[in-house]
Design an enzyme around this catalytic site. Structure first.
Site, PDB file in Angstrom:
ATOM      1  N   ARG A 144       0.855  -1.296  -0.167  1.00 23.90           N
ATOM      2  CA  ARG A 144      -0.003   0.085  -0.104  1.00 23.90           C
ATOM      3  C   ARG A 144       0.816   1.234   0.099  1.00 23.90           C
ATOM      4  O   ARG A 144       0.251   2.185   0.815  1.00 23.90           O
ATOM      5  CB  ARG A 144      -0.873  -0.020   1.252  1.00 23.90           C
ATOM      6  CG  ARG A 144      -1.830  -1.348   1.089  1.00 23.90           C
ATOM      7  CD  ARG A 144      -2.969  -1.254  -0.058  1.00 23.90           C
ATOM      8  NE  ARG A 144      -3.641  -2.156  -0.115  1.00 23.90           N
ATOM      9  CZ  ARG A 144      -3.357  -3.496  -0.724  1.00 23.90           C
ATOM     10  NH1 ARG A 144      -2.489  -3.696  -1.532  1.00 23.90           N
ATOM     11  NH2 ARG A 144      -4.262  -4.599  -0.539  1.00 23.90           N
TER      12      ARG A 144
ATOM     13  N   GLU B 151      -6.563   2.364   5.782  1.00 22.36           N
ATOM     14  CA  GLU B 151      -6.044   2.511   4.547  1.00 22.36           C
ATOM     15  C   GLU B 151      -6.669   3.688   3.659  1.00 22.36           C
ATOM     16  O   GLU B 151      -6.140   4.106   2.709  1.00 22.36           O
ATOM     17  CB  GLU B 151      -6.733   1.110   3.764  1.00 22.36           C
ATOM     18  CG  GLU B 151      -5.792   1.083   2.509  1.00 22.36           C
ATOM     19  CD  GLU B 151      -6.013  -0.530   2.087  1.00 22.36           C
ATOM     20  OE1 GLU B 151      -6.564  -0.671   1.146  1.00 22.36           O
ATOM     21  OE2 GLU B 151      -5.672  -1.618   2.615  1.00 22.36           O
TER      22      GLU B 151
ATOM     23  N   SER C 179     -11.657  -2.209   1.523  1.00 20.47           N
ATOM     24  CA  SER C 179     -10.997  -2.451   3.016  1.00 20.47           C
ATOM     25  C   SER C 179     -10.571  -1.218   3.547  1.00 20.47           C
ATOM     26  O   SER C 179      -9.867  -0.335   3.040  1.00 20.47           O
ATOM     27  CB  SER C 179      -9.869  -3.396   2.551  1.00 20.47           C
ATOM     28  OG  SER C 179     -10.162  -4.677   2.022  1.00 20.47           O
TER      29      SER C 179
END
Length: 302
Positions: free
Chosen positions: A175, A295, A225
């Protein structure tokens, strides 16, 4: 509004590419958020460069948005310019390579690969973002990541230089990427795939799609997510084991279908979504000593 900035923008863009006080909830998958002072729709890489150059000249904060699938915009909106890249969506296949502009949806790139019998990008079929966003955070799912197939990317530096970076220079990690670390703007990519069997590629894509529909709360607005995967754990499992399935704050809720998703169940505000994210992180930390990191990116004042 800065009238000089606006007049300079009008020298570079058509009027229909410039919007003022644009509500952001229509451009983010959470479907929340206030107004952006300026909302700009470039159609070429050169226009992106001109916009950012003007923003720097006039000291106007700016933020790049693709599909808004990993973004939470404040209820107060954004005091700056949102540069919306969805108009840059060209996809071109050459042999076993795919060239895609930053605003191209990952799902459409995956379909282009399937149509050309190219394997390796099936994992992206159901990811709701753009290829530009995938560069920023090395998007991935079902064991695949962008770094597995990226050959190079074209980026715009904060100094206004357009550069082509190799996969190694992109520094793609979990990420993260050099794009996010150095404030670059991803303009496009070249993917290198393998020749494959079209029917088998289609079957894998259908399998991934079915898994998403079965396990994820796609019927509600969300950003996918919500938390990064903590090393050695699964965020959804930690949230579930903390007893937070269905836990809510106003119209925001931890999905009962998949605890790793925070959803906009009913007319949630950005403040409610953010409060819920913080409460979940705190409760999981209290119980397991593991700090969940969002995230989702935030834009504006919270």
């Amino acid at each position: 509004m800065d009238q000089t900035f606006l007049s300079r923008l009008k020298e570079e863009l058509r009027e229909d590419q410039i919007r003022q006080r644009e509500p952001m909830k229509g451009y983010v998958t959470f479907r929340v958020g206030g107004e952006a002072d300026y909302f700009l729709l470039p159609e070429t890489e050169e226009e992106v460069g001109e916009i950012l150059s003007l923003c720097r000249e006039f000291e106007i904060p700016y933020y790049i948005v693709g599909n808004g699938s990993n973004l939470l915009v404040s209820d107060q909106g954004y005091r700056g310019a949102v540069v919306y890249l969805r108009k840059l969506q060209q996809i071109r296949v050459e042999g076993n390579r795919i060239h895609a502009q930053a605003g191209a949806l990952l799902s459409k790139v995956a379909v282009a690969a399937w149509e050309s019998s190219l394997a390796g990008f099936e994992f992206a079929e159901g990811i709701p973002g753009t290829i530009g966003g995938a560069c920023v955070m090395n998007a991935g799912a079902y064991g695949g990541e962008l770094k597995d197939v990226l050959e190079s990317a074209v980026v715009l530096t904060p100094e206004g230089e357009i550069r082509r970076l190799s996969r190694e220079e992109m520094e793609l990690g979990y990420r993260t990427s050099v794009v996010s670390k150095k404030g670059y703007v991803a303009l496009g990519v070249t993917l290198k795939l393998q020749e494959g069997n079209q029917e088998e590629i289609g079957e894998r894509m259908a399998d991934f799609k079915q898994r998403r529909v079965t396990k994820q709360p796609l019927e509600y607005p969300s950003a996918g997510s919500t938390f990064k995967r903590p090393e050695g754990y699964f965020a959804g499992k930690l949230i579930q084991d903390t007893g937070l399935r269905g836990f809510s704050c106003g119209g925001a809720q931890v999905s009962e279908k998949h605890c790793g998703f925070v959803i906009n169940r009913k007319d949630a505000t950005a403040a409610e979504v953010y409060s819920l994210i913080c409460q979940v992180s705190d409760r999981v930390y209290e119980k397991f000593g593991v700090r969940l990191e969002p995230e989702v990116k935030r834009l504006g004042e919270f």
